[in-house]
Design an enzyme around this catalytic site. Structure first.
Site: not given
Ligand code: R5P
Length: 291
Positions: A34-35, A93, A127, A166, A189, A220-221
């Site tokens: 069942d996993g 996160r 993080h 950042d 920014k 996700t990059g």
């Molecule tokens: C976010 O606060 C982390 O430090 C990374 O900057 C973030 O998780 C990167 O996310 P993604 O690759 O989705 O842009």
């Protein structure tokens, strides 16, 4: 001391055991039809210091449950001291209630690790360092930034600029840059019109220089892709992306390479094809020194 290899970190656990010159135990891990997970530690653990190495990336929930079962079983089998070495801690996160009513997942996960039997906890580039304050056991948040810097120092980079995404990432970036004796900066920014905001290096020019974007996680990059497009317009030479945790969901790596990132350089907190730097010496060193 015995190192137990969780299935999400089997290679890293082996490297840590080799560094510490101590036995490695590969637990029996199976799935019921069942996993559900089945975990068995077929070794004498009485009075031992047991270090369980298990990252908690995708499939996060399965890897977490395996970690809980390993911690609990080790304790139940009489281990004197159980260290949870979780190089990548998932859910970190979601560390506060961004909207009313949300679960603060990072806090829950820390409490569960502790309640499962961890006597202390070790992680890498969590993080938000504040998250580990949710534990009441001793904790240690190691950083892989100098190791990434040492790897980068061996590449033939031209007038490199190490860039954080950042202002908050500036300390991490400084640790990388120190190894290369390179300049460092972060992406700030910039308001280009009342309606348009762009990002650009806060202080440094990148034209004709190699740029290394540094982050704790690449998921996700999206951030790396946006930054790369901007840096290319600013005529940066080769652009690299370096991170501790190559989460790289779905086709993130392909998308990152497609926009012109020369290479993604990551560690083995998550075993991935970009994991060219091992955190084993870092983890082994911390354990050897008793954290
Ligand atoms: C976010 O606060 C982390 O430090 C990374 O900057 C973030 O998780 C990167 O996310 P993604 O690759 O989705 O842009």
């Amino acid at each position: 001391m015995i190192i137990i290899a969780g299935s999400a970190s089997s290679k890293l656990a082996e490297r840590v055991a080799r560094q510490l010159n101590c036995p490695l135990l590969n637990p029996e891990i199976k799935r019921f039809p069942d996993g559900e997970l089945y975990v068995r530690l077929d070794n004498k653990l009485e009075e031992e210091h047991v270090v369980i190495v298990q990252s908690t990336h995708h499939p996060q929930n399965d890897n977490l449950i395996e970690l809980f079962l390993l911690l609990d079983a080790a304790k139940d089998l009489g281990a004197r001291h159980v260290t949870a070495a979780v190089p990548y801690l998932t859910y970190a996160r979601q560390d506060k209630r961004f909207k009313p009513g949300e679960a603060t997942s990072a806090h829950t996960i820390c409490r569960l690790i502790e309640h499962a039997g961890a006597d202390d906890f070790l992680t890498v580039d969590m993080h938000n360092n504040g998250v580990i304050q949710n534990f009441s056991i001793p904790t240690y948040n190691l950083t892989a930034m100098p190791l990434l810097g040492q790897y980068l120092a061996k590449l033939k980079l031209q007038e490199p600029v190490i860039l954080g995404i950042d202002q908050e990432s500036l300390e991490r970036v400084r640790r990388v840059a120190a190894e290369l004796k390179a300049d460092y900066d972060y992406l700030g920014k910039l308001k280009v019109s009342p309606k348009k905001i762009t990002i650009q290096p806060k202080h440094l020019e990148v034209a004709k220089r190699d740029v290394i974007l540094v982050d704790d996680i690449i998921s996700t990059g999206e951030i790396v892709i946006e930054a790369t497009q901007i840096l290319r317009r600013q005529r940066a030479r080769k652009i690299y992306a370096a991170c501790t945790h190559p989460v790289l969901s779905g086709d993130a790596l392909q998308k990152i390479l497609k926009v012109g990132v020369h290479a993604v350089i990551a560690t083995d907190t998550i075993e991935h094809r970009t994991s060219v730097v091992s955190v084993a010496p870092l983890i082994a060193g911390a354990i050897r020194q008793g954290f």
